[in-house]
Design a protein around this motif. Structure first.
Motif, PDB file in Angstrom:
ATOM      1  N   CYS A 167       0.825  -1.211   0.000  1.00  0.00           N
ATOM      2  CA  CYS A 167       0.000   0.000   0.000  1.00  0.00           C
ATOM      3  C   CYS A 167       0.861   1.266   0.000  1.00  0.00           C
ATOM      4  CB  CYS A 167      -0.889   0.030   1.243  1.00  0.00           C
ATOM      5  SG  CYS A 167      -2.103  -1.288   1.309  1.00  0.00           S
ATOM      6  N   GLY A 168       0.318   2.300  -0.615  1.00  0.00           N
ATOM      7  CA  GLY A 168       0.912   3.620  -0.526  1.00  0.00           C
ATOM      8  C   GLY A 168       0.209   4.426   0.548  1.00  0.00           C
ATOM      9  N   LYS A 169       0.533   5.721   0.646  1.00  0.00           N
ATOM     10  CA  LYS A 169      -0.009   6.536   1.721  1.00  0.00           C
ATOM     11  C   LYS A 169      -1.510   6.767   1.596  1.00  0.00           C
ATOM     12  CE  LYS A 169       1.069  11.067  -0.330  1.00  0.00           C
ATOM     13  NZ  LYS A 169       1.810  12.327  -0.118  1.00  0.00           N
ATOM     14  N   GLU A 170      -2.075   6.578   0.386  1.00  0.00           N
ATOM     15  CA  GLU A 170      -3.512   6.774   0.205  1.00  0.00           C
ATOM     16  C   GLU A 170      -4.335   5.640   0.786  1.00  0.00           C
ATOM     17  OE1 GLU A 170      -1.332   6.964  -2.317  1.00  0.00           O
ATOM     18  OE2 GLU A 170      -1.227   9.149  -2.521  1.00  0.00           O
ATOM     19  N   THR A 171      -3.753   4.455   0.907  1.00  0.00           N
ATOM     20  CA  THR A 171      -4.525   3.285   1.324  1.00  0.00           C
ATOM     21  C   THR A 171      -3.996   2.594   2.582  1.00  0.00           C
ATOM     22  OG1 THR A 171      -3.237   1.951  -0.242  1.00  0.00           O
ATOM     23  CG2 THR A 171      -5.374   2.779  -1.001  1.00  0.00           C
ATOM     24  N   CYS A 172      -2.735   2.776   2.923  1.00  0.00           N
ATOM     25  CA  CYS A 172      -2.140   2.073   4.063  1.00  0.00           C
ATOM     26  C   CYS A 172      -2.768   2.539   5.375  1.00  0.00           C
ATOM     27  CB  CYS A 172      -0.632   2.316   4.098  1.00  0.00           C
ATOM     28  SG  CYS A 172       0.216   1.431   5.438  1.00  0.00           S
ATOM     29  N   THR A 173      -3.044   1.581   6.261  1.00  0.00           N
ATOM     30  CA  THR A 173      -3.600   1.905   7.580  1.00  0.00           C
ATOM     31  C   THR A 173      -2.558   1.784   8.691  1.00  0.00           C
ATOM     32  OG1 THR A 173      -4.346  -0.370   7.985  1.00  0.00           O
ATOM     33  CG2 THR A 173      -5.885   1.119   6.853  1.00  0.00           C
ATOM     34  N   GLN A 174      -1.295   1.592   8.323  1.00  0.00           N
ATOM     35  CA  GLN A 174      -0.157   1.587   9.245  1.00  0.00           C
ATOM     36  C   GLN A 174      -0.211   0.456  10.279  1.00  0.00           C
ATOM     37  OE1 GLN A 174      -1.877   5.056   9.175  1.00  0.00           O
ATOM     38  NE2 GLN A 174      -0.937   4.957   7.155  1.00  0.00           N
ATOM     39  N   CYS A 175      -0.739  -0.695   9.898  1.00  0.00           N
ATOM     40  CA  CYS A 175      -0.748  -1.828  10.828  1.00  0.00           C
ATOM     41  C   CYS A 175       0.594  -2.556  10.839  1.00  0.00           C
ATOM     42  CB  CYS A 175      -1.871  -2.801  10.478  1.00  0.00           C
ATOM     43  SG  CYS A 175      -1.594  -3.757   8.957  1.00  0.00           S
ATOM     44  N   PHE A 176       1.284  -2.531   9.709  1.00  0.00           N
ATOM     45  CA  PHE A 176       2.587  -3.159   9.512  1.00  0.00           C
ATOM     46  C   PHE A 176       2.594  -4.660   9.775  1.00  0.00           C
ATOM     47  CE2 PHE A 176       3.771   1.241   9.463  1.00  0.00           C
ATOM     48  CZ  PHE A 176       4.700   1.259   8.417  1.00  0.00           C
ATOM     49  N   ALA A 177       1.463  -5.291   9.463  1.00  0.00           N
ATOM     50  CA  ALA A 177       1.451  -6.757   9.450  1.00  0.00           C
ATOM     51  C   ALA A 177       2.437  -7.266   8.407  1.00  0.00           C
ATOM     52  CB  ALA A 177       0.037  -7.260   9.143  1.00  0.00           C
ATOM     53  N   CYS A 178       2.585  -6.518   7.318  1.00  0.00           N
ATOM     54  CA  CYS A 178       3.525  -6.907   6.260  1.00  0.00           C
ATOM     55  C   CYS A 178       4.943  -7.017   6.808  1.00  0.00           C
ATOM     56  CB  CYS A 178       3.472  -5.902   5.113  1.00  0.00           C
ATOM     57  SG  CYS A 178       3.799  -4.178   5.596  1.00  0.00           S
ATOM     58  N   GLN A 179       5.326  -6.074   7.637  1.00  0.00           N
ATOM     59  CA  GLN A 179       6.667  -6.063   8.214  1.00  0.00           C
ATOM     60  C   GLN A 179       6.871  -7.233   9.174  1.00  0.00           C
ATOM     61  OE1 GLN A 179       7.701  -2.968  11.155  1.00  0.00           O
ATOM     62  NE2 GLN A 179       9.372  -2.373   9.794  1.00  0.00           N
ATOM     63  N   LYS A 180       5.803  -7.573   9.918  1.00  0.00           N
ATOM     64  CA  LYS A 180       5.914  -8.639  10.914  1.00  0.00           C
ATOM     65  C   LYS A 180       6.097 -10.023  10.296  1.00  0.00           C
ATOM     66  CE  LYS A 180       5.246  -5.480  13.943  1.00  0.00           C
ATOM     67  NZ  LYS A 180       6.456  -4.828  14.501  1.00  0.00           N
ATOM     68  N   VAL A 181       5.551 -10.233   9.098  1.00  0.00           N
ATOM     69  CA  VAL A 181       5.624 -11.567   8.497  1.00  0.00           C
ATOM     70  C   VAL A 181       6.791 -11.726   7.534  1.00  0.00           C
ATOM     71  CG1 VAL A 181       3.126 -11.893   8.701  1.00  0.00           C
ATOM     72  CG2 VAL A 181       4.079 -10.992   6.569  1.00  0.00           C
ATOM     73  N   CYS A 182       7.489 -10.637   7.205  1.00  0.00           N
ATOM     74  CA  CYS A 182       8.580 -10.713   6.219  1.00  0.00           C
ATOM     75  C   CYS A 182       9.716 -11.593   6.741  1.00  0.00           C
ATOM     76  CB  CYS A 182       9.105  -9.315   5.903  1.00  0.00           C
ATOM     77  SG  CYS A 182      10.495  -9.324   4.755  1.00  0.00           S
ATOM     78  N   PRO A 183      10.052 -12.691   6.057  1.00  0.00           N
ATOM     79  CA  PRO A 183      11.092 -13.602   6.550  1.00  0.00           C
ATOM     80  C   PRO A 183      12.503 -13.025   6.433  1.00  0.00           C
ATOM     81  CG  PRO A 183      10.356 -14.303   4.377  1.00  0.00           C
ATOM     82  CD  PRO A 183       9.440 -13.187   4.797  1.00  0.00           C
ATOM     83  N   LYS A 184      12.680 -11.994   5.619  1.00  0.00           N
ATOM     84  CA  LYS A 184      14.008 -11.398   5.411  1.00  0.00           C
ATOM     85  C   LYS A 184      14.175 -10.067   6.147  1.00  0.00           C
ATOM     86  CE  LYS A 184      16.572 -13.131   3.085  1.00  0.00           C
ATOM     87  NZ  LYS A 184      17.545 -14.203   3.390  1.00  0.00           N
ATOM     88  N   GLY A 185      13.118  -9.602   6.793  1.00  0.00           N
ATOM     89  CA  GLY A 185      13.206  -8.336   7.506  1.00  0.00           C
ATOM     90  C   GLY A 185      13.554  -7.164   6.603  1.00  0.00           C
ATOM     91  N   CYS A 186      13.011  -7.177   5.402  1.00  0.00           N
ATOM     92  CA  CYS A 186      13.419  -6.168   4.420  1.00  0.00           C
ATOM     93  C   CYS A 186      12.351  -5.098   4.175  1.00  0.00           C
ATOM     94  CB  CYS A 186      13.810  -6.839   3.104  1.00  0.00           C
ATOM     95  SG  CYS A 186      12.476  -7.709   2.261  1.00  0.00           S
ATOM     96  N   ILE A 187      11.412  -4.965   5.107  1.00  0.00           N
ATOM     97  CA  ILE A 187      10.398  -3.907   4.990  1.00  0.00           C
ATOM     98  C   ILE A 187      10.641  -2.884   6.090  1.00  0.00           C
ATOM     99  CG2 ILE A 187       7.950  -3.358   5.069  1.00  0.00           C
ATOM    100  CD1 ILE A 187       7.361  -6.138   4.000  1.00  0.00           C
ATOM    101  N   ASP A 188      10.842  -1.649   5.667  1.00  0.00           N
ATOM    102  CA  ASP A 188      11.104  -0.559   6.606  1.00  0.00           C
ATOM    103  C   ASP A 188       9.897   0.368   6.685  1.00  0.00           C
ATOM    104  OD1 ASP A 188      12.447   0.964   8.422  1.00  0.00           O
ATOM    105  OD2 ASP A 188      13.961   1.730   7.034  1.00  0.00           O
ATOM    106  N   ARG A 189       9.922   1.292   7.633  1.00  0.00           N
ATOM    107  CA  ARG A 189       8.861   2.285   7.782  1.00  0.00           C
ATOM    108  C   ARG A 189       9.389   3.647   7.314  1.00  0.00           C
ATOM    109  NH1 ARG A 189       5.544   1.118  13.327  1.00  0.00           N
ATOM    110  NH2 ARG A 189       5.703  -1.147  13.329  1.00  0.00           N
ATOM    111  N   VAL A 190       8.606   4.305   6.471  1.00  0.00           N
ATOM    112  CA  VAL A 190       8.977   5.626   5.959  1.00  0.00           C
ATOM    113  C   VAL A 190       7.901   6.614   6.382  1.00  0.00           C
ATOM    114  CG1 VAL A 190       9.459   6.998   3.910  1.00  0.00           C
ATOM    115  CG2 VAL A 190      10.199   4.605   4.007  1.00  0.00           C
ATOM    116  N   GLU A 191       8.313   7.722   6.969  1.00  0.00           N
ATOM    117  CA  GLU A 191       7.361   8.715   7.458  1.00  0.00           C
ATOM    118  C   GLU A 191       6.893   9.632   6.333  1.00  0.00           C
ATOM    119  OE1 GLU A 191       6.868  12.003  11.085  1.00  0.00           O
ATOM    120  OE2 GLU A 191       8.818  11.052  10.699  1.00  0.00           O
ATOM    121  N   THR A 192       5.590   9.896   6.303  1.00  0.00           N
ATOM    122  CA  THR A 192       5.037  10.844   5.348  1.00  0.00           C
ATOM    123  C   THR A 192       5.070  12.249   5.950  1.00  0.00           C
ATOM    124  OG1 THR A 192       2.735  10.736   6.128  1.00  0.00           O
ATOM    125  CG2 THR A 192       3.456   9.029   4.571  1.00  0.00           C
TER     126      THR A 192
END
Length: 379
Positions: free
Chosen positions: A7-32
């Motif tokens: 998701c981009g900033k128009e649709t993301c709800t900032q739950c970061f479930a995506c980050q929690k399940v990533c097996p490589k830890g390659c998802i970061d958080r970027v502030e808008t």
């Protein structure tokens, strides 16, 4: 062309479930620019396994059901009702789970005035999760801990906004009889940054343990702060423009203005809110000065929770009465014209100029409300 797109900033709800399940830890958080955070994938480290997309609730069709029943309710535990924003229904649900050795998750405001999801296991801590917090809650590792609790065969009550409930379900992938979910009818969520700007500009941090957004000794809106010594201080209407900006929807995440969960159909076991509009369809012959909860029972588990709740006044009401009294059970909050500029203006403009531009100046009604609340307190 990348196979993995989040998701981009128009649709993301900032739950970061995506980050929690990533097996490589390659998802970061970027502030808008508005203080919200969105996921960013390290493309070089990503193995394109697709786990993140499978965990994203916004990439799925919402799993929603029509409410089975609607109720007006309040807890008969006096201290719980006084600590709540409305009728204290959350405390009834929490006590039921805790009495059975379970764990309860919800939002709290820390002493640094940050809103975070935490878990509690003792009834004495219910007060930490009570009361409205008009700031987006940082979920942290809540989803991971919920999964651990369920694997330990413990009951879990998870409370949050509708999108947080949907995100938890997507993260867990499947439902379980041990998981009970309760969503609050949500207008939208301001970022922590928006609140920090307000708190800093108005000098609210010194000796402050918590900011309160509601009048809990009755029913209605009122900002105040609880000091580190436990005293309560009212934030006078002249400084309470944050609450008025919230009610105008000036600070919400972009996804809030097109929220698929702002409808009569719900994604949790039970839904709670203020019961605005009580008596619009049928007479309600009880005083509501202590606050009144609106309760929607959406599933079998939701019905079980209501039936097993102790120390509870409850009266069945027409579902449509409950829906008509809560705008966000009908549609998302409208995106106001000044939404794009408000964050930067709230940081840089003189407060009087900000109030003038966005029509946030206190009215006579705001001061009259304080007088009424003062009277109610001593009745």
């Amino acid at each position: 062309m990348h196979k993995i797109n989040l998701c981009g900033k128009e649709t993301c709800t900032q739950c970061f479930a995506c980050q929690k399940v990533c097996p490589k830890g390659c998802i970061d958080r970027v502030e808008t620019e508005a203080g919200f955070f969105i996921p960013k994938i390290d493309r070089e480290a990503c193995i394109e396994c697709g786990a993140c997309m499978k965990a994203c609730h916004k990439l799925k069709e919402p799993n929603l059901v029509k409410p089975q029943k609607a109720y007006a309710a309040w807890t008969t535990v006096v201290k719980d009702r006084r600590n709540s924003s409305s009728g204290g229904m959350f405390s009834v649900l929490a006590r039921m789970i805790l009495d059975d050795g379970g764990v309860v998750y919800g939002a709290t405001m820390d002493s640094d005035l940050k809103v975070r999801h935490i878990s509690i296991e003792n009834a004495s801590d219910i007060c930490l999760l009570q009361g409205s917090k008009y700031v987006q809650s940082d979920l942290g590792d809540s989803f991971i801990k919920v999964r651990e609790n369920l694997r330990e065969n413990r009951k879990v009550l998870f409370t949050g906004t509708p999108c947080q409930i949907a995100a938890l379900h997507a993260y867990l992938k499947s439902d379980t009889p041990l998981l009970f979910t309760c969503d609050v009818v949500c207008h939208g969520v301001p970022s922590q940054k928006a609140f920090d700007i307000y708190a800093d500009r108005n000098g609210l941090r010194k000796n402050t343990k918590e900011i309160v957004f509601r009048f809990t000794q009755g029913w209605g809106f009122r900002m105040g702060r609880r000091t580190s010594k436990g005293n309560f201080r009212i934030i006078m209407p002249g400084k309470a423009y944050y609450l008025r900006a919230f009610n105008k929807g000036l600070m919400f995440a972009e996804s809030c203005y097109s929220c698929p969960y702002a409808s009569e159909e719900r994604g949790s076991d039970i839904t709670i809110a203020d019961y605005w509009g009580i008596g619009a369809m049928l007479p309600f012959n009880h005083s509501v000065k202590g606050g009144l909860s609106m309760v929607l029972v959406n599933t079998v588990k939701g019905r079980q929770m209501l039936e097993n709740g102790k120390c509870l006044f409850v009266e069945e009401r027409p579902v449509q009465e409950a829906v008509q009294g809560n705008h966000n059970l009908q549609a998302p909050s409208r995106r106001p014209e000044g939404r794009d500029a408000y964050y930067e203006d709230s940081r840089q403009m003189a407060i009087k100029d900000l109030e003038r531009k966005y029509k946030l100046a206190p009215s006579a009604r705001d001061y009259l409300r304080l007088v009424k609340q003062y009277i109610v307190k001593f009745l």
